[in-house]
Scaffold this motif. Structure first.
Motif, PDB file in Angstrom:
ATOM      1  N   GLN A 488       0.469  -1.354   0.171  1.00 54.85           N
ATOM      2  CA  GLN A 488       0.053   0.012  -0.309  1.00 54.85           C
ATOM      3  C   GLN A 488       1.013   1.491  -0.245  1.00 54.85           C
ATOM      4  OE1 GLN A 488      -2.890   0.195   2.598  1.00 54.85           O
ATOM      5  NE2 GLN A 488      -3.431   1.830   2.893  1.00 54.85           N
ATOM      6  N   TYR A 489       2.219   1.262   0.681  1.00 50.05           N
ATOM      7  CA  TYR A 489       2.696   1.874   0.826  1.00 50.05           C
ATOM      8  C   TYR A 489       4.352   2.086  -0.121  1.00 50.05           C
ATOM      9  CZ  TYR A 489      -0.544   3.057   4.870  1.00 50.05           C
ATOM     10  OH  TYR A 489      -1.902   3.051   4.824  1.00 50.05           O
ATOM     11  N   PRO A 490       5.148   3.262  -0.013  1.00 47.23           N
ATOM     12  CA  PRO A 490       6.622   2.856  -0.335  1.00 47.23           C
ATOM     13  C   PRO A 490       7.306   2.307   0.956  1.00 47.23           C
ATOM     14  CG  PRO A 490       5.487   5.330  -0.386  1.00 47.23           C
ATOM     15  CD  PRO A 490       3.768   4.773  -0.502  1.00 47.23           C
ATOM     16  N   VAL A 491       8.242   2.077   0.537  1.00 43.99           N
ATOM     17  CA  VAL A 491       8.914   1.747   2.075  1.00 43.99           C
ATOM     18  C   VAL A 491       9.143   3.235   2.647  1.00 43.99           C
ATOM     19  CG1 VAL A 491      11.442   1.264   2.508  1.00 43.99           C
ATOM     20  CG2 VAL A 491      10.406   0.415   0.437  1.00 43.99           C
ATOM     21  N   ASP A 492       9.356   5.064   2.567  1.00 41.89           N
ATOM     22  CA  ASP A 492       9.587   5.414   3.513  1.00 41.89           C
ATOM     23  C   ASP A 492       8.207   5.877   4.314  1.00 41.89           C
ATOM     24  OD1 ASP A 492       8.989   6.152   1.651  1.00 41.89           O
ATOM     25  OD2 ASP A 492       9.407   8.463   0.714  1.00 41.89           O
ATOM     26  N   THR A 493       7.301   5.644   3.951  1.00 43.15           N
ATOM     27  CA  THR A 493       5.609   6.045   4.307  1.00 43.15           C
ATOM     28  C   THR A 493       5.765   4.734   5.121  1.00 43.15           C
ATOM     29  OG1 THR A 493       5.201   6.849   2.136  1.00 43.15           O
ATOM     30  CG2 THR A 493       3.317   6.405   3.824  1.00 43.15           C
ATOM     31  N   PHE A 494       5.878   4.082   4.760  1.00 38.64           N
ATOM     32  CA  PHE A 494       5.683   2.212   5.063  1.00 38.64           C
ATOM     33  C   PHE A 494       5.902   2.452   7.027  1.00 38.64           C
ATOM     34  CE2 PHE A 494       6.971  -1.967   7.002  1.00 38.64           C
ATOM     35  CZ  PHE A 494       6.102  -2.643   6.623  1.00 38.64           C
ATOM     36  N   LEU A 495       7.691   2.689   6.837  1.00 41.31           N
ATOM     37  CA  LEU A 495       8.519   2.788   7.627  1.00 41.31           C
ATOM     38  C   LEU A 495       8.055   3.740   8.729  1.00 41.31           C
ATOM     39  CD1 LEU A 495      12.254   2.300   7.098  1.00 41.31           C
ATOM     40  CD2 LEU A 495      10.663   0.947   7.943  1.00 41.31           C
ATOM     41  N   TYR A 496       7.099   5.087   8.113  1.00 43.65           N
ATOM     42  CA  TYR A 496       6.588   6.421   9.019  1.00 43.65           C
ATOM     43  C   TYR A 496       5.700   5.580  10.094  1.00 43.65           C
ATOM     44  CZ  TYR A 496       4.321  10.421  10.118  1.00 43.65           C
ATOM     45  OH  TYR A 496       3.646  11.508  10.912  1.00 43.65           O
ATOM     46  N   ARG A 497       4.659   4.643   8.614  1.00 44.09           N
ATOM     47  CA  ARG A 497       3.416   4.074   9.474  1.00 44.09           C
ATOM     48  C   ARG A 497       3.768   3.036  10.740  1.00 44.09           C
ATOM     49  NH1 ARG A 497      -0.964   6.273   8.188  1.00 44.09           N
ATOM     50  NH2 ARG A 497      -0.669   8.529   6.195  1.00 44.09           N
ATOM     51  N   LEU A 498       4.545   2.384  10.294  1.00 44.68           N
ATOM     52  CA  LEU A 498       4.962   1.585  10.891  1.00 44.68           C
ATOM     53  C   LEU A 498       5.007   1.625  12.276  1.00 44.68           C
ATOM     54  CD1 LEU A 498       5.570  -1.685  11.797  1.00 44.68           C
ATOM     55  CD2 LEU A 498       7.493  -1.444  10.933  1.00 44.68           C
ATOM     56  N   PHE A 499       6.090   2.868  12.451  1.00 45.45           N
ATOM     57  CA  PHE A 499       6.525   3.016  13.847  1.00 45.45           C
ATOM     58  C   PHE A 499       5.322   3.966  14.383  1.00 45.45           C
ATOM     59  CE2 PHE A 499       8.868   6.827  16.079  1.00 45.45           C
ATOM     60  CZ  PHE A 499       9.450   6.031  16.920  1.00 45.45           C
ATOM     61  N   ASN A 500       4.728   5.557  13.321  1.00 45.95           N
ATOM     62  CA  ASN A 500       3.535   6.391  14.351  1.00 45.95           C
ATOM     63  C   ASN A 500       1.713   5.136  14.370  1.00 45.95           C
ATOM     64  OD1 ASN A 500       4.825   8.640  14.120  1.00 45.95           O
ATOM     65  ND2 ASN A 500       5.479   7.767  12.739  1.00 45.95           N
ATOM     66  N   ASP A 501       2.218   4.353  13.754  1.00 47.65           N
ATOM     67  CA  ASP A 501       1.042   4.017  13.964  1.00 47.65           C
ATOM     68  C   ASP A 501       0.576   2.646  14.111  1.00 47.65           C
ATOM     69  OD1 ASP A 501       0.266   6.442  11.966  1.00 47.65           O
ATOM     70  OD2 ASP A 501      -0.611   5.083  10.654  1.00 47.65           O
ATOM     71  N   LEU A 502       1.368   1.968  15.251  1.00 48.23           N
ATOM     72  CA  LEU A 502       1.369   1.102  15.855  1.00 48.23           C
ATOM     73  C   LEU A 502       2.368   0.915  16.621  1.00 48.23           C
ATOM     74  CD1 LEU A 502      -0.029  -1.978  14.958  1.00 48.23           C
ATOM     75  CD2 LEU A 502       2.921  -2.843  13.751  1.00 48.23           C
ATOM     76  N   LEU A 503       3.623   1.175  16.137  1.00 49.58           N
ATOM     77  CA  LEU A 503       5.173   0.588  17.058  1.00 49.58           C
ATOM     78  C   LEU A 503       4.883   1.738  18.421  1.00 49.58           C
ATOM     79  CD1 LEU A 503       7.838  -1.632  14.875  1.00 49.58           C
ATOM     80  CD2 LEU A 503       5.911  -2.229  16.132  1.00 49.58           C
ATOM     81  N   ALA A 504       4.693   2.812  17.930  1.00 51.08           N
ATOM     82  CA  ALA A 504       5.055   3.314  18.821  1.00 51.08           C
ATOM     83  C   ALA A 504       3.885   4.021  19.893  1.00 51.08           C
ATOM     84  CB  ALA A 504       5.478   4.818  18.212  1.00 51.08           C
TER      85      ALA A 504
END
Length: 511
Positions: A488-504
């Motif tokens: 769904q996302y390019p790599v940079d957006t994926f990492l951003y959302r992984l961190f902000n929407d889930l892991l953090a």
């Protein structure tokens, strides 16, 4: 002072000897300025430094002197010089060094690229069971294999000679000898790939330079015509290969000036050879002593003598060492020492010392010490910054965890993290999930062959209760998020959302 003036003016071969901070580096800088002021072209001056960051100190001294252009002045480390010279003289050394296609240009591998190449070999051998009984992460096996190659080259040994020396001195478990043979086999395969593809990692650069180029008459002619003045700072931090180069070249220059720190050689565990560096004084026309340090108080210098006496039995005055000690920390276990150090740092900070003015030095910062020490500082609310030589972001556990999830979200990339990587990533991503339960979940839910997590309901009831239903549910939520976000996302957006929407966010790792 008089010693510095003598070093600045001296031609021939000079050996500057004294403790750290006695003005030897300043004398070398002033000697360069003196040569340039006497109309010596910068092109003819070579300065070897032990670490690349020392180059800035020399350039700053030149900037402040306002002496005009000096663009061709070479201030460089031995390994960087070896790479430049191998590239320059490649047609002369490629065939004798054993490269299969000497008519093609070389490709120099950074440490990360060398790790990637070695990883492919190690991964295949792990699959075949070669290193099955070694309890190390695959990344550690890769880095230790490269370290073995690099240290062999820097000590002027072939990989076979280096392994045989280790085997001949080993008196422990016989299995270790079998592991060393496995290391030799993997290192040979790595070297074969390099020779076939014109690939040069650091070990091969040093070996080609030391064994083939340094002995070539054309290189000797080039060096003597190009460089008329050789200056070496911290010669005690040079490896046997670097000192061999210095020994070969110091007689072909108009002047050679070597700086030696008494009590130096801190990089001995990285192949520095201070004992051989001392012997270079015998080849010099003069030894200029720098007896007094400008940067260390007498008590601090004697504290150094006290530690030196304890470690290697050397002599030196120690009567005033106690005046330099803030205190001592003792404990039966390593953990006691770490807690004691953290308490002392907290006391200093509470009494008004800024945290930025405190340094904690360790001879070797392994993963266990790194984890325990940083946790102890966090608990006391003390800000810190960790510096490890040649550290890269992916060596940090949490970043490895994010890269693991990135790979699992994109199985079509063909990047397959190991079971250990997934277990570590689970423990670092879910609050309250300890490494043991993370390992159980990875073993049951993750398949390295497909690089995918299986649903949590595939676990039997006993294991679900053992791990905890809440933890299984969080793993399922993570798995579903990765499946949904992968394409769904390019790599940079994926990492951003992984961190902000889930892991953090709670209940993952909000801290």
């Amino acid at each position: 002072n008089g010693a510095q003036r003598a070093a600045v003016a001296a031609n021939g071969m000079s050996f500057l000897r004294g403790p750290a901070g006695a003005g030897k580096t300043t004398a070398l800088q002033q000697r360069i300025l003196r040569l340039l002021a006497d109309d010596e072209p910068a092109y003819t001056i070579l300065t070897l430094v032990a670490e690349l960051d020392q180059r800035a100190h020399y350039l700053n001294a030149l900037h402040e002197a306002a002496i005009g252009p000096y663009a061709d002045l070479k201030i460089i480390t031995f390994t960087s010089l070896a790479r430049e010279m191998v590239q320059l003289f490649w047609p002369l050394v490629a065939r004798p060094a054993g490269f299969e296609r000497p008519y093609l240009p070389p490709t120099f591998l950074s440490y990360d690229l060398a790790q990637l190449l070695m990883w492919r070999l190690v991964n295949d051998e792990l699959t075949g069971g070669t290193y099955a009984d070694i309890r190390l992460r695959p990344q550690q096996i890769v880095s230790q294999l490269l370290d073995t190659l690099n240290r062999a080259a820097l000590n002027r040994y072939s990989i076979v000679e280096a392994i045989e020396r280790q085997i001949s001195t080993w008196t422990g478990e016989p299995d270790h000898i079998r592991h060393l043979r496995q290391v030799e086999q993997t290192a040979r395969q790595f070297r074969h790939i390099c020779l076939t593809g014109n690939l040069l990692d650091m070990s091969l650069i040093i070996e080609v330079f030391d064994r083939h180029l340094l002995q070539h008459p054309e290189f000797s002619r080039y060096f003597s015509e190009r460089f008329r003045h050789l200056l070496v700072d911290n010669v005690e931090e040079q490896t046997p290969a670097g000192q061999h180069f210095i020994r070969q070249m110091m007689g072909s220059t108009v002047s050679t000036t070597l700086s030696y720190d008494v009590g130096g050689g801190y990089k001995r565990f990285l192949s520095a050879d201070p004992a051989a560096a001392r012997q270079l004084a015998e080849r010099c026309d003069r030894v200029i002593d720098f007896p007094t340090s400008f940067i260390a108080t007498e008590p601090l210098a004697e504290l150094g003598n006290l530690i030196d006496r304890y470690l290697v039995g050397s002599e030196g005055p120690v009567e005033q060492a106690g005046a330099a000690l803030l205190g001592t920390v003792e404990g039966r276990y390593r953990r006691d020492m770490i807690e004691g150090v953290a308490d002392r740092v907290a006391l200093l900070v509470d009494s008004g010392t800024p945290a930025g003015e405190i340094a904690l030095l360790a001879p070797y910062l392994d993963g266990a010490l790194h984890f325990s020490l940083t946790n102890a500082l966090k608990e006391r609310g003390i800000p810190y910054y960790v510096y490890r030589r040649r550290s890269s972001p992916r060596e940090e556990p949490r970043i490895r965890a994010w890269l693991t999830w990135l790979a699992l979200a994109h199985p079509h990339w063909g990047v397959r993290p190991s079971e250990y990587d997934v277990a570590e990533a689970l423990a670092l991503s879910i609050d309250g999930l300890d490494p043991a339960r993370g390992a159980l979940l990875a073993a049951e839910l993750y398949s390295p062959a497909t690089a995918q997590l299986q649903p949590g309901d595939s676990l039997n009831e006993e294991l679900q209760e053992r791990v905890g239903l809440e933890m299984v549910a969080l793993v399922d939520q993570l798995r579903e998020w990765l499946l949904a976000a992968g394409d769904q996302y390019p790599v940079d957006t994926f990492l951003y959302r992984l961190f902000n929407d889930l892991l953090a966010r709670s209940p993952y790792r909000p801290e």
